[in-house]
Design a protein around this motif. Sequence first.
Motif, mmCIF file in Angstrom:
data_model
loop_
_atom_site.group_PDB
_atom_site.id
_atom_site.type_symbol
_atom_site.label_atom_id
_atom_site.label_comp_id
_atom_site.label_asym_id
_atom_site.label_seq_id
_atom_site.Cartn_x
_atom_site.Cartn_y
_atom_site.Cartn_z
ATOM 1 N N ALA A 175 0.835 -1.203 0.000
ATOM 2 C CA ALA A 175 0.000 0.000 0.000
ATOM 3 C C ALA A 175 0.869 1.252 0.000
ATOM 4 C CB ALA A 175 -0.933 -0.003 1.208
ATOM 5 N N SER A 176 1.955 1.225 0.768
ATOM 6 C CA SER A 176 2.880 2.363 0.792
ATOM 7 C C SER A 176 3.512 2.571 -0.577
ATOM 8 C CB SER A 176 3.982 2.140 1.826
ATOM 9 O OG SER A 176 3.441 2.105 3.116
ATOM 10 N N ARG A 177 3.894 1.467 -1.215
ATOM 11 C CA ARG A 177 4.472 1.548 -2.556
ATOM 12 C C ARG A 177 3.480 2.124 -3.562
ATOM 13 N NH1 ARG A 177 6.140 -4.087 -3.640
ATOM 14 N NH2 ARG A 177 6.406 -4.167 -1.425
ATOM 15 N N ARG A 178 2.230 1.713 -3.453
ATOM 16 C CA ARG A 178 1.189 2.185 -4.378
ATOM 17 C C ARG A 178 0.888 3.662 -4.149
ATOM 18 N NH1 ARG A 178 -2.867 -0.701 -6.900
ATOM 19 N NH2 ARG A 178 -2.846 1.348 -7.810
ATOM 20 N N GLY A 179 0.981 4.092 -2.898
ATOM 21 C CA GLY A 179 0.681 5.480 -2.562
ATOM 22 C C GLY A 179 -0.821 5.725 -2.517
ATOM 23 N N VAL A 180 -1.161 6.855 -1.940
ATOM 24 C CA VAL A 180 -2.572 7.201 -1.785
ATOM 25 C C VAL A 180 -3.253 7.286 -3.149
ATOM 26 C CG1 VAL A 180 -4.183 8.986 -1.017
ATOM 27 C CG2 VAL A 180 -2.237 8.368 0.420
ATOM 28 N N ALA A 181 -2.598 7.909 -4.121
ATOM 29 C CA ALA A 181 -3.213 8.063 -5.442
ATOM 30 C C ALA A 181 -3.534 6.709 -6.066
ATOM 31 C CB ALA A 181 -2.284 8.860 -6.358
ATOM 32 N N GLY A 182 -2.649 5.733 -5.919
ATOM 33 C CA GLY A 182 -2.894 4.400 -6.470
ATOM 34 C C GLY A 182 -4.042 3.691 -5.774
ATOM 35 N N LEU A 183 -4.106 3.820 -4.449
ATOM 36 C CA LEU A 183 -5.187 3.194 -3.687
ATOM 37 C C LEU A 183 -6.527 3.824 -4.041
ATOM 38 C CD1 LEU A 183 -3.458 2.920 -0.183
ATOM 39 C CD2 LEU A 183 -3.629 1.160 -1.957
ATOM 40 N N VAL A 184 -6.521 5.147 -4.156
ATOM 41 C CA VAL A 184 -7.758 5.853 -4.507
ATOM 42 C C VAL A 184 -8.207 5.462 -5.914
ATOM 43 C CG1 VAL A 184 -8.749 8.134 -4.995
ATOM 44 C CG2 VAL A 184 -7.415 7.767 -2.914
ATOM 45 N N ALA A 185 -7.277 5.342 -6.839
ATOM 46 C CA ALA A 185 -7.621 4.946 -8.206
ATOM 47 C C ALA A 185 -8.289 3.569 -8.219
ATOM 48 C CB ALA A 185 -6.372 4.952 -9.084
ATOM 49 N N ASP A 186 -7.751 2.629 -7.437
ATOM 50 C CA ASP A 186 -8.363 1.300 -7.352
ATOM 51 C C ASP A 186 -9.784 1.397 -6.802
ATOM 52 O OD1 ASP A 186 -6.099 0.093 -8.351
ATOM 53 O OD2 ASP A 186 -5.380 -0.615 -6.398
ATOM 54 N N ALA A 187 -9.962 2.175 -5.735
ATOM 55 C CA ALA A 187 -11.287 2.337 -5.129
ATOM 56 C C ALA A 187 -12.260 2.978 -6.111
ATOM 57 C CB ALA A 187 -11.187 3.161 -3.845
ATOM 58 N N GLU A 188 -11.788 3.969 -6.858
ATOM 59 C CA GLU A 188 -12.645 4.625 -7.852
ATOM 60 C C GLU A 188 -13.097 3.648 -8.932
ATOM 61 O OE1 GLU A 188 -11.383 9.300 -8.044
ATOM 62 O OE2 GLU A 188 -10.033 7.848 -8.994
ATOM 63 N N GLN A 189 -12.283 2.654 -9.219
ATOM 64 C CA GLN A 189 -12.625 1.640 -10.218
ATOM 65 C C GLN A 189 -13.508 0.530 -9.631
ATOM 66 O OE1 GLN A 189 -11.920 1.951 -13.496
ATOM 67 N NE2 GLN A 189 -11.200 3.954 -12.849
ATOM 68 N N GLY A 190 -13.864 0.669 -8.348
ATOM 69 C CA GLY A 190 -14.768 -0.294 -7.723
ATOM 70 C C GLY A 190 -14.093 -1.439 -7.011
ATOM 71 N N GLU A 191 -12.774 -1.374 -6.865
ATOM 72 C CA GLU A 191 -12.058 -2.456 -6.183
ATOM 73 C C GLU A 191 -11.937 -2.143 -4.691
ATOM 74 O OE1 GLU A 191 -8.180 -5.281 -6.712
ATOM 75 O OE2 GLU A 191 -8.231 -3.394 -7.807
ATOM 76 N N ASP A 192 -12.376 -3.089 -3.861
ATOM 77 C CA ASP A 192 -12.226 -2.958 -2.415
ATOM 78 C C ASP A 192 -10.860 -3.524 -2.032
ATOM 79 O OD1 ASP A 192 -14.837 -2.058 -2.418
ATOM 80 O OD2 ASP A 192 -15.676 -3.952 -1.716
ATOM 81 N N LEU A 193 -10.143 -2.795 -1.196
ATOM 82 C CA LEU A 193 -8.811 -3.233 -0.761
ATOM 83 C C LEU A 193 -8.808 -3.452 0.744
ATOM 84 C CD1 LEU A 193 -6.681 -0.647 -2.768
ATOM 85 C CD2 LEU A 193 -7.184 -3.006 -3.403
ATOM 86 N N LEU A 194 -8.186 -4.524 1.161
ATOM 87 C CA LEU A 194 -8.008 -4.816 2.576
ATOM 88 C C LEU A 194 -6.512 -4.763 2.851
ATOM 89 C CD1 LEU A 194 -9.381 -5.657 5.227
ATOM 90 C CD2 LEU A 194 -8.982 -8.027 4.545
ATOM 91 N N VAL A 195 -6.112 -3.777 3.647
ATOM 92 C CA VAL A 195 -4.695 -3.596 3.951
ATOM 93 C C VAL A 195 -4.374 -4.420 5.198
ATOM 94 C CG1 VAL A 195 -2.879 -1.916 4.446
ATOM 95 C CG2 VAL A 195 -4.817 -1.263 2.987
ATOM 96 N N THR A 196 -3.321 -5.242 5.077
ATOM 97 C CA THR A 196 -2.957 -6.130 6.186
ATOM 98 C C THR A 196 -1.537 -5.852 6.677
ATOM 99 O OG1 THR A 196 -2.117 -7.834 4.688
ATOM 100 C CG2 THR A 196 -4.433 -7.988 5.315
#
Length: 102
Positions: free
Chosen positions: A15-36
Amino acid sequence: MTTMRQPREISVTEASRRGVAGLVADAEQGEDLLVTRHHRPVAAVVSASRLGEMEAAAEDLRDLALVLARSASDNGRRTSFDDVLAAFGHTHESLAAIEDDD
């Protein structure tokens, strides 16, 4: 109605590597992410619309629980509004005479 779907698990490191922008982009595309962290869930990233769906589903479940509880405890006895007023020492007229605190 909200449908159940399996979120994609990612580590805190990823998640750190992806950064906030990458995580937000995934969420905007409808993908739910579970950070562990150490394979234990610590956070979730979902779109605003998905969050709204989950909040609506939670509200529906609370309403359903109330209906079920009332149904299970219903003995068929009903109390009229006039009886309730009388139990508290009021009448329709005494309520009408109470001034608003506006």
